[in-house]
Design a protein around this motif. Structure first.
Motif, PDB file in Angstrom:
ATOM      1  N   ASN A  88       0.825  -1.207   0.000  1.00  0.00           N
ATOM      2  CA  ASN A  88       0.000   0.000   0.000  1.00  0.00           C
ATOM      3  C   ASN A  88       0.858   1.255   0.000  1.00  0.00           C
ATOM      4  O   ASN A  88       1.666   1.466   0.912  1.00  0.00           O
TER       5      ASN A  88
ATOM      6  N   GLY B 186      -1.936  -0.647  -3.785  1.00  0.00           N
ATOM      7  CA  GLY B 186      -3.031   0.269  -3.511  1.00  0.00           C
ATOM      8  C   GLY B 186      -2.547   1.687  -3.313  1.00  0.00           C
ATOM      9  O   GLY B 186      -1.527   1.919  -2.667  1.00  0.00           O
TER      10      GLY B 186
ATOM     11  N   ASP C  46      -5.246  -2.016  -6.787  1.00  0.00           N
ATOM     12  CA  ASP C  46      -6.457  -1.900  -5.977  1.00  0.00           C
ATOM     13  C   ASP C  46      -7.016  -0.494  -6.165  1.00  0.00           C
ATOM     14  O   ASP C  46      -6.489   0.473  -5.613  1.00  0.00           O
TER      15      ASP C  46
ATOM     16  N   SER D 250      -1.364  -6.438  -9.492  1.00  0.00           N
ATOM     17  CA  SER D 250      -2.753  -6.027  -9.297  1.00  0.00           C
ATOM     18  C   SER D 250      -2.774  -4.613  -8.752  1.00  0.00           C
ATOM     19  O   SER D 250      -1.953  -4.262  -7.887  1.00  0.00           O
TER      20      SER D 250
ATOM     21  N   THR E 291     -12.566  -3.003  -4.973  1.00  0.00           N
ATOM     22  CA  THR E 291     -13.230  -3.334  -3.710  1.00  0.00           C
ATOM     23  C   THR E 291     -14.626  -2.746  -3.607  1.00  0.00           C
ATOM     24  O   THR E 291     -15.311  -2.964  -2.603  1.00  0.00           O
TER      25      THR E 291
ATOM     26  N   ASP F   1      -0.522  -6.838  -4.880  1.00  0.00           N
ATOM     27  CA  ASP F   1      -1.682  -5.949  -4.941  1.00  0.00           C
ATOM     28  C   ASP F   1      -1.248  -4.571  -4.454  1.00  0.00           C
ATOM     29  O   ASP F   1      -0.932  -4.395  -3.270  1.00  0.00           O
TER      30      ASP F   1
ATOM     31  N   ASN G 148      -8.201  -4.729  -9.051  1.00  0.00           N
ATOM     32  CA  ASN G 148      -8.893  -5.244  -7.870  1.00  0.00           C
ATOM     33  C   ASN G 148      -9.818  -4.142  -7.358  1.00  0.00           C
ATOM     34  O   ASN G 148      -9.376  -3.184  -6.736  1.00  0.00           O
TER      35      ASN G 148
ATOM     36  N   ARG H 180      -5.150 -13.132  -0.034  1.00  0.00           N
ATOM     37  CA  ARG H 180      -4.574 -11.782   0.039  1.00  0.00           C
ATOM     38  C   ARG H 180      -4.028 -11.572   1.452  1.00  0.00           C
ATOM     39  O   ARG H 180      -4.788 -11.444   2.407  1.00  0.00           O
TER      40      ARG H 180
END
Length: 310
Positions: free
Chosen positions: A41, A77, A113, A111, A134, A75, A132, A272
């Motif tokens: 993140n 973000g 997010d 990926s 959410t 992933d 991805n 995840r």
């Protein structure tokens, strides 16, 4: 005497519409594979790491460490799910795209997010393999961006508007309601041009759900396999674990691994997780138990003489 099944009692065998997927340049057969999606993140207010990977160099290094530890997906973000001020689209792009560019040849599926179509389109153009979302396609242009590419779309169940508070969520039947939402969102994605073979689903542990809701969807996770798509279990260090065990965020690893393995037994094929090395070991152990992966070596009780480990 009835023949013994080679499948463990309680194991859920998903019946996929498209079990073999090509993601990140590699073919994956989700009938025999459990992958770990590592979390990186670039947000100063991230749920778990509280901004530890906000810096670009730190985020890229974390991604490389996760890949070295066995993560198949990274992933990335740039805006947290939880409530808070909106992040300008240009700023979110500036957070995620440099990480994608730095890791695109590192050997993992990348990926992003996001719930913004513009972020998705720019990330895919920069090398992202997965979007991805959410928010379950809050922005239809996000699905259109995926449709115009070779990328995969993860559709997650949640109920709030992006970055908005959703007070005290209620469900008639949490699993039935989530399953209906996901089926409707799949139909929307397909109508916008995303092929079914590029869709993955996530029931959304803790997202607009209280701990009892999340424990029930975990207990009944196998019911989501009836939708026919590979499933993500995003259980890592979440509040349902903390509230179940009375553990702060930094003491939820054991509970996270227990939840991940339970979901894998119920049909989850992408886990995840924040703690990558431990999660990869858990996934590979499940694969070995199932006979999908050979042991790394055989020594115990394999020699003619005494074995100190016998």
């Amino acid at each position: 005497m009835a023949a013994l099944s080679t499948r463990p009692s309680g194991w859920v065998e998903p019946e996929y519409t498209h079990p073999v997927r090509r993601i990140g340049g590699r073919e994956v057969d989700y009938r025999r594979t459990i992958q770990v999606m590592a979390v990186v993140n670039r947000t100063p207010d991230s749920f778990y790491d509280r901004g530890a990977t906000f810096g670009l160099d730190t985020a890229v290094a974390a991604g490389r460490r996760a890949i070295d530890a066995g993560a198949a997906w990274i992933d990335i973000g740039g805006a947290r799910f939880g409530p808070g001020p909106a992040i300008p689209v240009a700023e979110e792009i500036d957070r995620v795209v440099p990480v994608v560019e730095a890791l695109r040849d590192a050997g993992a599926a990348l990926s992003v997010d996001t719930f913004h179509g513009a972020v998705a389109r720019t990330a895919i153009a920069s090398g992202a393999h997965v979007i991805n979302d959410t928010t379950g396609i809050h922005d239809p242009s996000l699905a259109e961006a995926v449709a115009d590419s070779d990328a995969t779309l993860v559709i997650t169940h949640s109920r709030a508007e992006p970055r908005q508070w959703f007070p005290k969520p209620q469900y008639d039947d949490v699993v039935d309601d989530i399953r209906a939402f996901l089926a409707e969102r799949v139909a929307l994605a397909v109508s916008l041009g995303v092929p079914e073979e590029r869709i993955v689903l996530d029931p959304g542990h803790d997202l607009n759900k209280n701990t009892r809701h999340t424990l029930e969807l975990t207990r009944r996770f196998g019911e989501f396999t009836a939708l026919g798509f590979p499933l993500v279990a995003a259980v890592s260090n979440k509040d349902f674990i903390g509230e179940s065990l009375d553990r702060p965020r930094e003491e939820r690893l054991a509970g996270s691994l227990a939840a991940a393995v339970f979901c894998a037994a119920q049909g989850a094929r992408i886990l995840r997780m924040h703690n990558v090395a431990e999660s990869v070991d858990a996934a590979r152990m499940v694969e070995a138990i199932m006979g999908w992966r050979e042991p790394a070596y055989l020594k115990h009780n394999m020699v003619d003489g005494p074995n100190e480990d016998a």
